[in-house]
Design a protein around this motif. Structure first.
Motif, PDB file in Angstrom:
ATOM      1  N   VAL A 132      -7.486  56.850 -32.849  1.00 38.92           N
ATOM      2  CA  VAL A 132      -7.180  57.222 -31.473  1.00 38.92           C
ATOM      3  C   VAL A 132      -8.480  57.428 -30.704  1.00 38.92           C
ATOM      4  CG1 VAL A 132      -4.995  58.315 -32.115  1.00 38.92           C
ATOM      5  CG2 VAL A 132      -7.075  59.705 -31.964  1.00 38.92           C
ATOM      6  N   ARG A 200      -4.538  65.146 -30.320  1.00 33.87           N
ATOM      7  CA  ARG A 200      -4.497  63.788 -29.788  1.00 33.87           C
ATOM      8  C   ARG A 200      -3.697  62.867 -30.711  1.00 33.87           C
ATOM      9  NH1 ARG A 200      -7.747  61.410 -26.062  1.00 33.87           N
ATOM     10  NH2 ARG A 200      -7.290  63.389 -25.012  1.00 33.87           N
ATOM     11  N   GLU A 203      -0.112  63.275 -30.317  1.00 35.26           N
ATOM     12  CA  GLU A 203       0.355  62.938 -28.968  1.00 35.26           C
ATOM     13  C   GLU A 203       0.761  64.175 -28.177  1.00 35.26           C
ATOM     14  OE1 GLU A 203       1.879  58.370 -29.419  1.00 35.26           O
ATOM     15  OE2 GLU A 203       3.420  59.911 -29.710  1.00 35.26           O
ATOM     16  N   ASP A 264       0.493  61.109 -24.315  1.00 34.05           N
ATOM     17  CA  ASP A 264       1.660  61.318 -25.159  1.00 34.05           C
ATOM     18  C   ASP A 264       2.193  60.016 -25.739  1.00 34.05           C
ATOM     19  OD1 ASP A 264       2.507  60.428 -22.681  1.00 34.05           O
ATOM     20  OD2 ASP A 264       3.556  62.287 -22.164  1.00 34.05           O
ATOM     21  N   ARG A 265       1.360  58.951 -25.637  1.00 34.21           N
ATOM     22  CA  ARG A 265       1.770  57.647 -26.179  1.00 34.21           C
ATOM     23  C   ARG A 265       0.589  56.941 -26.859  1.00 34.21           C
ATOM     24  NH1 ARG A 265       3.502  58.281 -21.181  1.00 34.21           N
ATOM     25  NH2 ARG A 265       1.998  56.836 -20.263  1.00 34.21           N
ATOM     26  N   VAL A 266      -0.416  57.680 -27.292  1.00 37.13           N
ATOM     27  CA  VAL A 266      -1.645  57.055 -27.806  1.00 37.13           C
ATOM     28  C   VAL A 266      -1.421  56.288 -29.104  1.00 37.13           C
ATOM     29  CG1 VAL A 266      -3.178  58.726 -26.693  1.00 37.13           C
ATOM     30  CG2 VAL A 266      -2.346  59.172 -29.016  1.00 37.13           C
TER      31      VAL A 266
END
Length: 297
Positions: A132, A200, A203, A264-266
């Motif tokens: 990420v 992270r 998310e 919130d979509r990584v």
């Protein structure tokens, strides 16, 4: 729109959040081991019958039994994810590396330098790899709400700054303190990494309220950091921290839109290992952290 569940990870001096309704302490089991403590669930009344769901976790445990290096950061973040937390405010005691950031000042951090070395830093690993981005490690939307809360409560603050995360538990040497100052760091602490990295990966939007307790040892009048001085400032700051959290929860409201930055979509673009090669045991442990994307596969 989704339901807001505001998580608070409270650092030294901030172990609970009073004033909630329907509150309870509840143990949350995770495949990564035990979190620092039970989670404190509750609802913050907003008026007109509306509430915001809140989940509080004392980072060091009630009574402070966990050192920065012994905290189970993976279990803490996994537990918050299982509790439905959408956004995390990290409240952390820090030392100042700049003259203009005196004890009692709040810093809304926007960058980190991670110098820790004795901690598990990822939910992923051998058998299931993911990468990420941490280029911008905090949520700017949360930062906006925190800044407005500081303004509304007349709290001295600075927006932006680099948090230097050291391993600890000892404080810095003078040479180290001066080195970090030469790097342009604003504050120094021991806890926000790998916490921010794990949030992270899970998310969960994350932001830090760094509460300055001392000038670290670089300052000529603060050559020796003493716990008694730190605790005194912590107690003074605790009320301000709770006021900020309350104001952020109120301004966020009971519902939230998706993260404008896609925080919130990584995991949509982070998973590298092909499904056929993924370690089933690790996949099972990731049921909460990565369940959104794994359930789509």
């Amino acid at each position: 729109m989704t339901k807001t569940v505001l998580g608070v990870i409270g650092g030294s001096g901030v172990y609970e959040f009073p004033g909630l309704r329907n509150e309870r302490w509840e143990r949350v089991e995770t495949p990564w081991g035990e979190p620092s403590d039970e989670l404190h669930f509750g609802e913050l009344p907003l008026g007109d019958g509306k509430t915001v769901q809140m989940v509080f976790l004392p980072r060091h445990g009630r009574g402070h039994p966990h050192s920065p290096s012994s905290i189970n950061y993976r279990a803490n973040i996994d537990a918050m994810k299982r509790a439905g937390v959408t956004d995390i405010i990290s409240v952390s005691a820090v030392g100042s590396l700049k003259e203009e950031l005196p004890p009692g000042h709040f810093v809304i951090v926007d960058q980190f330098i991670d110098r820790t070395f004795a901690r598990e830093k990822s939910f992923f690993g051998e058998g299931f790899v993911a990468h990420v981005s941490m280029a911008n490690p905090v949520c700017p939307r949360l930062g906006d709400h925190i800044e407005a809360a500081c303004q509304d409560n007349n709290i001295a603050y600075t927006r932006g700054g680099t948090y230097m995360v050291m391993e600890g538990p000892q404080f810095s040497t003078l040479a180290e303190s001066n080195l970090y100052r030469s790097w342009g760091c604003s504050v120094i602490g021991m806890t926000n990494m790998p916490e921010a990295k794990l949030a992270r990966e899970a998310e969960i939007c994350y932001a830090t309220v760094a509460m300055v307790t001392d000038y670290d040892c670089w300052h000529p009048t603060h050559a020796h950091v003493e716990v008694s001085d730190v605790i005194r400032v912590l107690e003074e700051n605790a009320g301000h921290a709770r006021a900020v959290i309350r104001a952020v929860a109120t301004s966020f409201g009971p519902e939230r839109e998706p993260s404008p930055q896609g925080l919130d979509r990584v995991l949509d673009t982070a998973l590298i290992t092909s499904p056929a090669k993924r370690d089933p045991a690790l996949v099972k442990k990731l049921d909460a952290v990565a369940g959104r994307v794994l359930n789509q596969a």
